[in-house]
Design a protein around this motif. Structure first.
Motif, PDB file in Angstrom:
ATOM      1  N   SER A   1       0.828  -1.522  -0.098  1.00 50.08           N
ATOM      2  CA  SER A   1       0.292  -0.066   0.460  1.00 50.08           C
ATOM      3  C   SER A   1       0.808   0.959  -0.375  1.00 50.08           C
ATOM      4  O   SER A   1       0.787   2.005  -0.456  1.00 50.08           O
TER       5      SER A   1
ATOM      6  N   LEU B   1      -5.132   9.079  -5.280  1.00 51.56           N
ATOM      7  CA  LEU B   1      -4.665   9.361  -3.838  1.00 51.56           C
ATOM      8  C   LEU B   1      -5.436   9.290  -2.710  1.00 51.56           C
ATOM      9  O   LEU B   1      -4.657   8.909  -1.723  1.00 51.56           O
TER      10      LEU B   1
ATOM     11  N   PHE C   1      -3.354   3.043   3.174  1.00 52.88           N
ATOM     12  CA  PHE C   1      -2.480   3.035   4.172  1.00 52.88           C
ATOM     13  C   PHE C   1      -1.972   2.589   5.520  1.00 52.88           C
ATOM     14  O   PHE C   1      -1.464   1.968   5.831  1.00 52.88           O
TER      15      PHE C   1
ATOM     16  N   THR D   1       0.798   4.370  -2.764  1.00 47.71           N
ATOM     17  CA  THR D   1       0.664   5.739  -2.237  1.00 47.71           C
ATOM     18  C   THR D   1       1.495   6.479  -2.951  1.00 47.71           C
ATOM     19  O   THR D   1       1.349   7.477  -3.268  1.00 47.71           O
TER      20      THR D   1
ATOM     21  N   ASN E   1      -5.369   5.468  -1.002  1.00 46.42           N
ATOM     22  CA  ASN E   1      -4.352   4.364  -0.852  1.00 46.42           C
ATOM     23  C   ASN E   1      -4.011   5.089   0.137  1.00 46.42           C
ATOM     24  O   ASN E   1      -3.551   4.510   0.510  1.00 46.42           O
ATOM     25  N   ALA E   2      -3.601   6.543   0.357  1.00 47.08           N
ATOM     26  CA  ALA E   2      -3.232   6.771   1.127  1.00 47.08           C
ATOM     27  C   ALA E   2      -4.081   7.141   2.671  1.00 47.08           C
ATOM     28  O   ALA E   2      -3.660   6.249   3.923  1.00 47.08           O
TER      29      ALA E   2
ATOM     30  N   SER F   1       0.786   7.219  -6.473  1.00 44.51           N
ATOM     31  CA  SER F   1      -0.375   7.802  -6.630  1.00 44.51           C
ATOM     32  C   SER F   1       0.292   8.986  -5.880  1.00 44.51           C
ATOM     33  O   SER F   1      -0.503  10.685  -7.051  1.00 44.51           O
ATOM     34  N   THR F   2       0.594   9.213  -5.232  1.00 41.84           N
ATOM     35  CA  THR F   2       1.572  11.477  -4.907  1.00 41.84           C
ATOM     36  C   THR F   2       2.142  11.562  -6.349  1.00 41.84           C
ATOM     37  O   THR F   2       2.156  12.678  -6.795  1.00 41.84           O
TER      38      THR F   2
END
Lengths: 493, 122
Positions: free
Chosen positions: A39, A85, A92, A43, A88-89, A46-47
């Motif tokens: 994860s 984003l 995580f 992340t 996923n954040a 995606s960031t």
């Protein structure tokens, strides 16, 4: 490598979903760390992608080099990069939080649990990124099947809650599939961008209207839109704490995203307003009813997780009502509320998990003033998230409600404005009820033994994610001008 | 009126199956029968897709020398069939998960009847 970003985000989950069972057979404790690594990787991708592409042209990734409409594509534009984003954040941090609570709630099931988490996140990311309606259905079912599994890992009643969720969820998915069938017969394509170009020519046909209604109905079931939300409270209450903390901020948001995609991007506001005028009003009214219903039901609950579940029904209403207003302010309010609600609900469910680990229950009627001594940090972040849910500045929750309220004023829709304000008051009722129990001493209760009430916080692996979500609420609140100006560019015109 | 029903008989068939499936999911008390209803519900959509792909006097979508079809419109549309292969696989996976859940429920409560289950839960 940057051209490959849209594929790399779901693939990092897929790779780790394959890796966890292999390594887990040999070393059981590695499952958790692999899930965290997977994860974290997603992340990071995606960031990077969000900051690289937020102001650029949409990145269209063709699988196998087959160009659409023949092949399948991933579309990485502003809206999808934002959603990817956010989920996923949040995922995580929730996965990072799950080590200790996982060992106490499902000690022998960590291997299947983390595999399912990875597969579920693969499905959610795929749903957001894909540019093909049927491919979306496949990812929807991947994510749903793993959600059923995640819900079933839990208390004694969890399998029955999961079974009901499965029946209702499959009906939703199948209705969406039927809707795709209608749209395919009339346009002959499944690609969203391709189909969007043909919609104005076919919108007069009742087939297109039925297709739209079926797709929105199917997604409404998945997003727990008001009259069809029945699966949600049981599923959230009886699932394991970390499953709920993962599904609640992510699952319904992704379904709401698909509704935004279909209504605002595939059909588009001009087409809907010209040909289907009461459509947005009906969806908005259902959402408004859901906001009030969820808030009122939440007041009546004595179980913290169940209360938060009803609160989710009401909060998803804000998101759907926001985009149904079909003006830039409502749209920005809805997107900002996706971010805020994901962070707030994750924070609150992590607090519920912390309390479950230490107390063994989350029964509100048994909360008392000793909690303030026993869990000072946990209760601090609970308070922050609760105040943000109510919508007091400078916390994040205020700003999304502000933009939603501005959106309703722009449409002269005073009933929706009244619903937003009334719901904020109801939120205050059900959160202050808990804060009162925790921070005010009940005079009728006998004095507890002073020495018996010591600090009893869970470890740092659980407190740190909770605190990060709490701090994020301040950060989002203070940087909301920047976030809003970024989100405003995504509005389709 | 009769013409309307007759001309769309495939869709009426789909609709009836859809309603039977929904009835099974909502009204049956036995969890396994609910699952049968869900399967019928999914099957109706699969049959709908197959029916929209078919055409009178069209050939299978395979280029072969003993099937001399030159015009593209004379072939059936293969795409809905391939989509439905995926949908069938999804349906089978869903049924697998559902049976696993039913077995789990039965082990915990020793019943698959919804009313008895609710009584035991209370």
């Amino acid at each position: 490598m940057e051209q490959q970003l849209p594929a790399l985000i779901p693939l990092s989950y897929l790779a780790f979903a394959a890796l966890i069972p292999l390594v887990g057979l040999w070393k059981k404790r590695a499952c958790y760390w692999l899930a965290v690594a997977g994860s974290l990787l997603a992340t990071l991708f995606s960031t990077i992608g969000f900051f690289e592409y937020v102001n650029e042209e949409p990145l269209r990734y063709f699988f196998g080099g087959w160009e659409p409409p023949v092949g399948i594509e991933f579309v990485y534009d502003g809206l999808s990069s934002f959603f990817v984003l956010v989920i996923n954040a949040v995922a995580f941090l929730v996965i990072y939080h799950s080590r200790v609570i996982g060992q106490s709630e499902f000690p022998r099931k960590t291997l299947p649990y983390y595999t399912l988490v990875m597969l579920g996140m693969l499905g959610f990311n795929g749903m957001i990124l894909t540019g093909d309606l049927f491919n979306l259905y496949v990812f929807l079912e991947i994510s749903s099947l793993s959600s059923y599994g995640l819900v079933a890992i839990g208390e004694k009643r969890a399998p029955y809650a999961a079974y009901r969720y499965l029946l209702i969820g499959t009906v939703g998915g199948t209705l969406y599939l039927l809707g795709i069938g209608f749209m395919y017969t009339i346009t002959g394509t499944l690609n969203i961008i391709d189909m969007a170009a043909m919609i104005p020519q076919v919108i007069d046909s009742s087939v297109a209207v039925t297709g739209l209604l079926l797709m929105v109905l199917g997604m409404g079931i998945k997003a727990a839109l008001f009259p069809i939300h029945g699966w949600l409270p049981d599923a959230y209450t009886y699932a394991a704490s970390s499953s709920t903390a993962l599904i609640a901020p992510v699952g319904t948001k992704v379904a709401a995203y698909v509704m935004i995609r279909i209504v605002l991007y595939l059909f588009g506001i001009p087409v809907i307003e010209a040909n289907l005028w009461p459509f947005n009003l009906i969806i908005g009214t259902l959402a408004a009813a859901g906001i009030l219903y969820g808030s009122i039901m939440a007041i009546g609950q004595t179980e913290l997780k169940r209360m938060l579940a009803y609160s989710s029904v009401s909060q998803i209403g804000y998101i759907i009502m926001g985009f149904s207003l079909a003006n830039p302010l409502g749209y920005v309010g809805a997107l900002l509320h996706v971010l805020n609600h994901a962070v707030m609900k994750a924070c609150l469910f992590l607090v519920a998990a912390n309390l479950r680990l230490k107390e063994g229950h989350t029964d509100i009627s048994r909360f008392d003033h000793t909690y303030r001594k026993k869990y000072p940090v946990t209760m601090l972040w609970f308070t922050v998230a609760a105040i943000s849910m109510i919508g007091l500045p400078p916390l994040a929750g205020f700003f999304s409600k502000w933009y939603l309220a501005m959106g309703t004023i722009e449409n002269n829709n005073w009933i929706f404005l009244a619903v937003i304000l009334a719901s904020s008051l109801l939120n205050a009722v059900y959160f202050f009820r808990i804060l009162e129990r925790v921070y005010m001493k009940n005079p009728e209760q006998p004095e507890a033994d002073k020495g018996a009430v010591g600090r009893n916080e869970p470890g740092y692996s659980m407190l740190v994610p909770t605190a990060i979500f709490g701090i994020a609420l301040f950060v989002i609140g203070f940087t909301n001008a920047y976030i809003v100006s970024t989100l405003m560019q995504f509005f389709p015109n | 009126m009769l013409e309307f029903i007759y001309a769309h008989y495939a869709y009426w068939f789909t609709l009836i199956l859809l309603c039977i499936g929904l009835y099974g999911i909502l009204m049956k008390r036995n969890l396994v029968k609910k699952l049968v209803g869900m399967t019928i519900f999914q099957a109706s959509v699969i049959l709908f897709f197959v029916s929209i792909a078919s055409k009178w006097e069209a050939s299978v979508p395979v280029k072969a020398y003993d099937l001399p079809t030159e015009v593209v419109a004379n072939y059936m549309n293969p795409l809905p069939h391939t989509l439905m292969l995926t949908a069938i696989v999804v349906g089978v996976a869903t049924q697998g998960v559902a049976f696993a859940l039913i077995i789990n429920i039965y082990r915990r409560y020793k019943t698959v009847d919804e009313q008895e289950l609710l009584d035991k839960i209370q």
